[in-house]
Design a protein around this motif. Sequence first.
Motif, short mmCIF file in Angstrom:
data_model
loop_
_atom_site.label_atom_id
_atom_site.label_comp_id
_atom_site.label_asym_id
_atom_site.label_seq_id
_atom_site.Cartn_x
_atom_site.Cartn_y
_atom_site.Cartn_z
N HIS A 147 3.72 1.69 11.43
CA HIS A 147 4.92 2.09 10.47
C HIS A 147 6.36 1.94 11.21
CE1 HIS A 147 6.60 3.20 6.80
NE2 HIS A 147 7.01 4.24 7.11
N GLY B 282 5.12 7.40 5.87
CA GLY B 282 6.04 6.79 4.82
C GLY B 282 6.99 7.77 4.24
N ALA C 70 2.34 -2.24 3.76
CA ALA C 70 2.39 -1.60 2.49
C ALA C 70 3.92 -1.32 2.36
CB ALA C 70 1.70 -0.52 2.27
N SER C 71 4.53 -0.61 3.25
CA SER C 71 6.01 -0.20 3.20
C SER C 71 7.04 -1.44 2.77
CB SER C 71 6.34 0.47 4.35
OG SER C 71 6.25 -0.48 5.63
N ASP D 101 2.67 12.45 6.47
CA ASP D 101 2.53 10.90 6.15
C ASP D 101 3.83 10.20 6.78
OD1 ASP D 101 1.45 8.66 4.61
OD2 ASP D 101 3.71 9.00 3.34
N ASP E 156 -2.63 2.81 10.74
CA ASP E 156 -2.90 1.76 11.79
C ASP E 156 -1.98 1.49 12.76
OD1 ASP E 156 -1.08 0.89 9.91
OD2 ASP E 156 -2.18 -1.09 9.47
N1 LIG Z 1 0.23 2.91 -2.97
C1 LIG Z 1 1.32 3.27 -2.15
N2 LIG Z 1 2.31 3.94 -2.95
C2 LIG Z 1 3.17 4.39 -2.32
N3 LIG Z 1 3.39 4.57 -0.95
C3 LIG Z 1 2.32 4.07 -0.17
C4 LIG Z 1 1.29 3.57 -1.03
N4 LIG Z 1 0.33 3.07 0.09
C5 LIG Z 1 1.09 3.36 1.34
N5 LIG Z 1 2.19 3.91 0.87
C6 LIG Z 1 3.09 4.51 2.16
O1 LIG Z 1 3.11 3.34 2.88
C7 LIG Z 1 2.92 4.01 4.20
C8 LIG Z 1 2.61 3.13 5.43
O2 LIG Z 1 3.37 2.08 5.79
P1 LIG Z 1 3.03 1.06 6.59
O3 LIG Z 1 2.22 1.74 7.86
O4 LIG Z 1 4.38 0.15 7.21
O5 LIG Z 1 2.02 -0.13 5.93
P2 LIG Z 1 0.32 -0.49 6.03
O6 LIG Z 1 -0.13 0.86 5.66
O7 LIG Z 1 0.07 -1.31 5.42
O8 LIG Z 1 0.16 -0.34 7.53
C9 LIG Z 1 2.26 5.22 4.00
O9 LIG Z 1 2.56 6.37 5.03
C10 LIG Z 1 2.63 5.66 2.77
O10 LIG Z 1 3.75 6.54 2.62
#
Ligand SMILES: Nc1ncnc2c1ncn2[C@@H]1O[C@H](COP(=O)(O)OP(=O)(O)O)[C@@H](O)[C@H]1O
Lengths: 206, 206, 332, 332
Positions: free
Chosen positions: A38, A190, A79-80, A188, A35
């Motif tokens: 990040h 993250g 998530a991060s 990815d 989205d």
């Molecule tokens: N369940 C999970 N366990 C570990 N890492 C995750 C998980 N879900 C997402 N991530 C990591 O978070 C990253 C996305 O972070 P971010 O874009 O900041 O948050 P969001 O997905 O809420 O927009 C992904 O690229 C992935 O590496």
Amino acid sequence: MNFDADAARAWVVAAAAAVTENADHLTQLDSAIGDADHGVNLKRGFTAVTAALDGFAADGPGAVLVKTGTTLISKVGGASGPLYGSAFRAIGKALDGPEADAAALGAALRDGLAAIRKLGAAAPGDKTMVDALDPAVEAFVAAAPDGLGPAAEAAAQAAEAGAKATAELQARKGRASYLGARSVGHQDPGATSTALILRALATVLD
Amino acid sequence: MNFDADAARAWVVAAAAAVTENADHLTQLDSAIGDADHGVNLKRGFTAVTAALDGFAADGPGAVLVKTGTTLISKVGGASGPLYGSAFRAIGKALDGPEADAAALGAALRDGLAAIRKLGAAAPGDKTMVDALDPAVEAFVAAAPDGLGPAAEAAAQAAEAGAKATAELQARKGRASYLGARSVGHQDPGATSTALILRALATVLD
Amino acid sequence: MKKFINAPEDVVREALAGVAAAHSDLRVDLENQIIVRADAPRSGKVGLVSGGGSGHEPLHGGFVGRGMLDAAVPGEVFTSPVPDQILAATQAVNGGAGVVHIVKNYTGDVMNFQMAAELAADDGITVESVLVDDDVAVEDSTWTAGRRGTGATVFVEKIAGALAEEGASAADVAAIGRKVNENSGSFAVALTACTTPAAGKPGFDLPDDEMEVGVGIHGEPGRRREKLQPAKQIAATAVESILAAKPLQRGDRVIVMVNGLGGTPQIELYLLYGHVAALLADAGVEIVHKLVGNYVTSLDMAGMSLTICRADDELIRLWEAPVVTHGLRWGA
Amino acid sequence: MKKFINAPEDVVREALAGVAAAHSDLRVDLENQIIVRADAPRSGKVGLVSGGGSGHEPLHGGFVGRGMLDAAVPGEVFTSPVPDQILAATQAVNGGAGVVHIVKNYTGDVMNFQMAAELAADDGITVESVLVDDDVAVEDSTWTAGRRGTGATVFVEKIAGALAEEGASAADVAAIGRKVNENSGSFAVALTACTTPAAGKPGFDLPDDEMEVGVGIHGEPGRRREKLQPAKQIAATAVESILAAKPLQRGDRVIVMVNGLGGTPQIELYLLYGHVAALLADAGVEIVHKLVGNYVTSLDMAGMSLTICRADDELIRLWEAPVVTHGLRWGA
Ligand SMILES: Nc1ncnc2c1ncn2[C@@H]1O[C@H](COP(=O)(O)OP(=O)(O)O)[C@@H](O)[C@H]1O
Ligand SMILES: Nc1ncnc2c1ncn2[C@@H]1O[C@H](COP(=O)(O)OP(=O)(O)O)[C@@H](O)[C@H]1O
Ligand SMILES: [Mg+2]
Ligand SMILES: [Mg+2]
Ligand SMILES: [Mg+2]
Ligand SMILES: [Mg+2]
């Protein structure tokens, strides 16, 4: 040189600089299979961390890293935020003395990984930051007998390789999982930021 | 040949064909300085007119043109519907015999122009269909002594020249007036369709 | 073309079929393409009719209901309705007290409504017309088509509708509608062009760093093109343009609408509203009521319009009166 | 970038300032970035809190008010809010009867709400959570992040809100929310990508004759890309996809929402609704209530989502209960 409060602070500041410099790239990666936030998220969070650490009195690396994690949780969102925040808190909590050697830092990093896996329930191969952090922690621990510098360098390289390899994976966790097979072919975000954070550690401990 | 019910019908059918064929072009012109519907409007209206005239018993050209105008009013909408509709109705009402010569048709066309000017209050130079119809009517009347064919040809040429010349004008009526000076440089869609309709008349009376 | 449609020429008819399926409190006459309150005509109540080209939804169909319109007459997309439709709506809402037409000032709307009014008069129905011409981006001149009718139409429909609901005469309903129009000014800015189903592509090209200033609601370009400005500056331009044409004094009360043209997220409209509220506060003007949202749209155009209406006790009372429509609802 | 903003990082804060200026029936805490009913906390009433990334407006801030949410917690654009915000909202609406969190199933939302719930528990506040995961375009699997929460969130918030207003316990409010979610399925199709303020350009490129099928509400691509279809076919795909995952029987009653993703004109949504209504009538399913409009958006994305919720007498009664919010209002 051991890993003390100043080293921890230097790591976080270097990570903040790396994340800020690469924010657009991280956001672009997230745009392809997520989205598109990040880089923005981490830039906001690490900027807040830098401010929070400014003048923060710490008696050891643990306090610096707990503060870092707490601030990330309060400022990143998504998530991060909870994942990185919990990881830094776990690493910090594992470091209770004024300084740590490579073995202790390796064990602490392993706690950080465990925190992420507990919270996010992602296994290696799910195309997440775990795919960078898991091999990095293993590499760090394996190279710990060589000292902090070599261990961190090994970890950074493993994280970079792990991040790169996520491109071939189909996502099973995080937003990219919604794309199913279409998530394949994109690195990815993250895992990429994890590699940046570990490269920052290697640079600081060099 | 005089202008009778069949000739009137042939004119309207030819105008319908011309408008339909050029609908996209008219809409494009209207897109530049209006709301991108002129071609669609006239195509819808003249399609309805063709259907309405199918099997319509008329004792002279007047009835055909009144029917045409009434149908346009009922089906076109926008500015051009009432304007063209009233014009055709006025032309038709002025033609009460079974057929008309060039002088009578010229006078009727002048009534059509008057109807448009009464309803729309546009003067020549305002960048509207009047800028095509006004010179066309004058040319028709002037050439009427040469007969229907030459008069219609003169009218068509005058309408085409008038339409082309609208490009240089700044609009004072219709939607294009909202653009102020920015309306200059674009040919008026209504003037363009007027030229098509008069060219159809010339073709039929050739 | 990127639209949820089947064929361009069927869009309005099929959308009306959807309205008919959705709203049992409305009577949709698919033959005449009109939307009428299910309880119309109401004996002794002035019937309020508005209409115009489609593509501005919720205007006008979304404002049919108690306390607002009795009928809406949608034409094809951006094309005034034809007299037959308007006449059918006029007849459908005539409860013996006369009918008021609310007409946005466009050549086509004016002529088609005028023709319908004449046909209705032949039918023995008295019709009063209220012309809405609030768009201050266009110069007010007797030599031109004059100002466009845009956002203030919502205010006119709401306030005249409330007075009609109270049982006022057609003349009084029309008079209050004219007063609302007189007290109102609007100004719009677009960031993208809209795409009509028939044209299938945007009406104009706009570079990524430019905006059209002083646009209408029919996809036409605006009065001028400028470099994109921060929202704060755009809000100031809109407020200043309106106040220059419709001056306000310190202590004046107003009703305000920050309106999206169809493709602008609500978050941006609220952000703009914050600036507008601050600017009017600086001018010593009190915002008594406000709307923030999509009320008068231009299909999928990314853009905003601001409407400001100077209000007195009577207008405020009528604004606050109950309204039960799908586009505007309160008090009941 | 074509947006009415000042700086990307200020969008949410400035939009909240606009909400604060616009709506005196809401209390906007600009420090914590939360929107709270002005009369919260209400003693003895369960507090209902929802939230998530911004960019989906009117969700959630537009649904704060009597009969629906007590507080909304907007994060940055498309970014889950942080635990501190959620905790502040939870404390602000706690009237002693506990608090229910309505959480859309995204990893970030789930984790941040979970952390906030733990902090609230430390504070002595009981928190129940309702997870919304209605998007049938995503496979339901314990090995993945599972289905996304999308359109059904509106249904959960409305119905749980009505029960909370009646004075039910936190457990009962959560239970009805879970039932609504269980009974609901959604499916979305996009014609364009959206543009976040931070990214400044569309999230993906989509040729003029293609659409993304099975998209979410965060600008991500969908499950697959297809040639653009007529609206009738798109409606059929959406209905069939939902019924495959959430089967209905002849005679079942449903509440339906045809929702715009932000950049789709209302006229197209009604056109789609007409097709949906016909398809459900063919299936012998009765549409008892419906929403047609922009309720859960994805900034300026041109697209639609369909949500279908199987309803019984209880859900219908609670749906019909009065609601007074800026995004949904009836019965009062
Ligand atoms: N369940 C999970 N366990 C570990 N890492 C995750 C998980 N879900 C997402 N991530 C990591 O978070 C990253 C996305 O972070 P971010 O874009 O900041 O948050 P969001 O997905 O809420 O927009 C992904 O690229 C992935 O590496
Ligand atoms: N007041 C007027 N008098 C004469 N012609 C006019 C007037 N206003 C508009 N027109 C003509 O109508 C044309 C536009 O027709 P059309 O696009 O079908 O209607 P609308 O402008 O309502 O969309 C203009 O190009 C112009 O020639
Ligand atoms: Mg993201
Ligand atoms: Mg036009
Ligand atoms: Mg038009
Ligand atoms: Mg996010």
